[in-house]
Design an enzyme around this catalytic site. Structure first.
Site, PDB file in Angstrom:
ATOM      1  N   CYS A 319       4.199   0.136  -7.138  1.00  0.00           N
ATOM      2  CA  CYS A 319       3.736  -0.308  -5.816  1.00  0.00           C
ATOM      3  C   CYS A 319       4.233  -1.722  -5.554  1.00  0.00           C
ATOM      4  CB  CYS A 319       2.215  -0.245  -5.742  1.00  0.00           C
ATOM      5  SG  CYS A 319       1.558   1.422  -5.806  1.00  0.00           S
ATOM      6  N   SER A 320       5.427  -1.988  -5.985  1.00  0.00           N
ATOM      7  CA  SER A 320       6.046  -3.304  -5.843  1.00  0.00           C
ATOM      8  C   SER A 320       7.268  -3.205  -4.934  1.00  0.00           C
ATOM      9  CB  SER A 320       6.450  -3.852  -7.217  1.00  0.00           C
ATOM     10  OG  SER A 320       7.180  -5.051  -7.078  1.00  0.00           O
TER      11      SER A 320
END
Length: 511
Positions: A319-320
């Protein structure tokens, strides 16, 4: 310390008013949480006064101004994000959930932009995902659908990663999950695997201690029957472990910086992430040393996944939005390869026809990514598949066919290894099937023919039937000679032949 920070933040968010819980609350609360809440409530007046003095001393209008500018912007974006929940297909179906929501006062709308009031809509990208206004969170958590685990809250970026992995599952092939995983994400993977008769293995997280038993109970309440929790860490799994010989797909969700998430604190708590990252989230960014540690751990996860013996597909998800945690990790792991594995992996574009969402990097980008927006958080997904040599793959297919006896004479230099057929024999003798027996001479009975020895198995057709007489044939000849002597005596009238002859005794009438 991390638990105290989270609960203190929640307490000031509700203006230091003790939270009231209904006596019939079915949710079991942890002892550590209850004790920490009791300590904070006993000192809430002093905490509120101390916080007010700090705000006045710094000349701040509100407590939110204490946070950095980047954190405030992310919080504003998070307030507009819908609340996503997926329908637990292990316990119910989509139509039943929609009917129950409408009966409870909710109305279904056609899109996210129409979410006003008590409304919900179906997500356009994931069929079993529903979206609600975020301000209805408290009302939804108290509804029977959430209490009985028929609706489970899950961030949309996690749902997208699971949807990308779902087409890779095959019947009978198991799935392995590793990384920061919530009970909702595990249950969603179990529901997708159940349709393929597959099992799901979960590796122990490094920060998971007494939560393991609670996770097992939670998964049981969600209806998961094909999930097994492994006691080892993912990097401690041995490639020679027989348990992994049916694992062909691995889904990796390693800890990341969550730079694509609008509310990283809430996301970290919901996905059972590493609580050591909370201080960095409160400052707006993680330290360079912490980021380097995350990148090393992500590379170690991906490299170890390619070392397992039967793995054919690896799905890597974060989730970066940082390249150092996404593309650079994939490229570094591909260069290191799978250790002793001779077949390399390669990146393959994801088939997102079921999701109907194109990658944000362009048509030629093999990765799938979404940017943070008012509708969802950002995520990154990469699909790594084993690159097989075509000639070696054909040779393996021929070897498997020859081992099963499908190749009679061998094809492509592969000799058939089919075992020879067992010779079938007649019941009355040892004549091999396929050899033509000698013709019976005229005037002789079948008993006389069988009294002679027949050729043994493997002899040439048409061979002589003469040979050593067996004991059984000798007894038959002796019996026949005795019967002939009695018959000759019977003709002279000295003996009644009827008891010794094989034909029926004639009916005679004494005159």
């Amino acid at each position: 310390m991390s638990l105290a920070m989270v609960m203190l933040y929640d307490l000031q968010d509700i203006k230091f008013i003790p939270r009231k819980r209904p006596s019939s609350d079915p949710v079991e609360r942890l002892a550590d949480v209850v004790e920490m809440e009791r300590y904070l409530n006993s000192s809430r007046t002093k905490l509120a006064a101390s916080l007010a003095r700090c705000r006045i001393r710094s000349g701040l209008l509100s407590i939110d101004a204490v946070l950095p500018e980047s954190v405030r912007k992310r919080r504003e974006r998070a307030s507009s994000l819908p609340l996503f929940a997926w329908v637990n297909s292990l316990k119910t179906c989509l139509e039943d959930v929609c009917s129950a929501l409408e009966a409870g006062g909710f109305s279904e709308v056609n899109g996210l932009e129409q979410l006003q009031g008590a409304a919900f809509c179906r997500d356009p990208h994931c069929r079993d995902l529903l979206a609600f206004p975020s301000r209805l969170r408290g009302r939804l958590y108290g509804s029977p659908l959430f209490i009985h685990r028929r609706l489970l809250v899950q961030d949309k970026c996690r749902t997208l990663a699971l949807k990308c992995m779902s087409p890779l599952l095959a019947k009978g092939s198991n799935l392995l999950l590793a990384g920061a995983l919530s009970a909702s994400s595990i249950a969603h993977a179990a529901a997708l695997a159940a349709s393929h008769s597959a099992h799901v293995y979960i590796c122990r997280a490094s920060h998971m201690g007494p939560q393991r038993g609670e996770l097992q109970r939670c998964l049981s309440d969600m209806g998961c029957k094909n999930v097994r929790l492994l006691p080892e860490l993912f990097t401690e799994l041995e490639p020679s472990d027989m348990l992994l010989y049916r694992v062909q797909v691995i889904l990796l969700m390693p800890p990341c910086s969550a730079s694509g998430v609008s509310d990283p604190v809430q996301f970290l708590l919901a996905e059972s992430g590493d609580l050591d990252l909370l201080p960095g989230f409160s400052r707006g960014s993680l330290s360079s040393q912490k980021l380097a540690d995350l990148e090393d751990r992500q590379t170690q996860y991906l490299t170890h996944a390619m070392m397992l013996p039967k793995v054919r597909e690896v799905v890597y998800c974060t989730c970066s939005v940082r390249r150092e945690e996404n593309e650079d990790v994939v490229e570094r792991a591909l260069k290191l390869g799978g250790g002793a594995r001779h077949q390399p992996f390669r990146v393959k574009p994801l088939a997102l026809s079921s999701i109907s969402m194109s990658p944000g990097g362009g048509a030629d980008d093999p990765f799938f990514r979404t940017s943070p927006s008012e509708d969802s958080n950002g995520c990154f997904v990469a699909w790594l598949t084993m690159e097989l040599d075509p000639e070696e793959e054909v040779q393996k297919v021929l070897e498997r066919a020859a081992a099963r006896g499908l190749l009679a004479d061998g094809v492509g230099g592969v000799e058939a290894s089919r075992p020879p057929k067992t010779t079938r024999r007649r019941r009355m003798g040892s004549v091999t099937l396929g050899t033509r027996p000698a013709a019976r001479p005229r005037g002789s009975s079948m008993r006389q023919v069988h009294s002679q020895e027949v050729p043994e198995a493997g002899s040439q057709p048409g061979g002589s039937l003469k040979g050593p007489v067996s004991k059984r044939s000798s007894r038959r000849k002796v019996g026949k000679r005795k019967a002939a002597k009695r018959a000759s005596k019977a003709k002279t009238g000295s003996l009644d032949p009827s008891p010794f002859l094989r034909w029926p005794r004639p009916n005679t009438v004494n005159q």
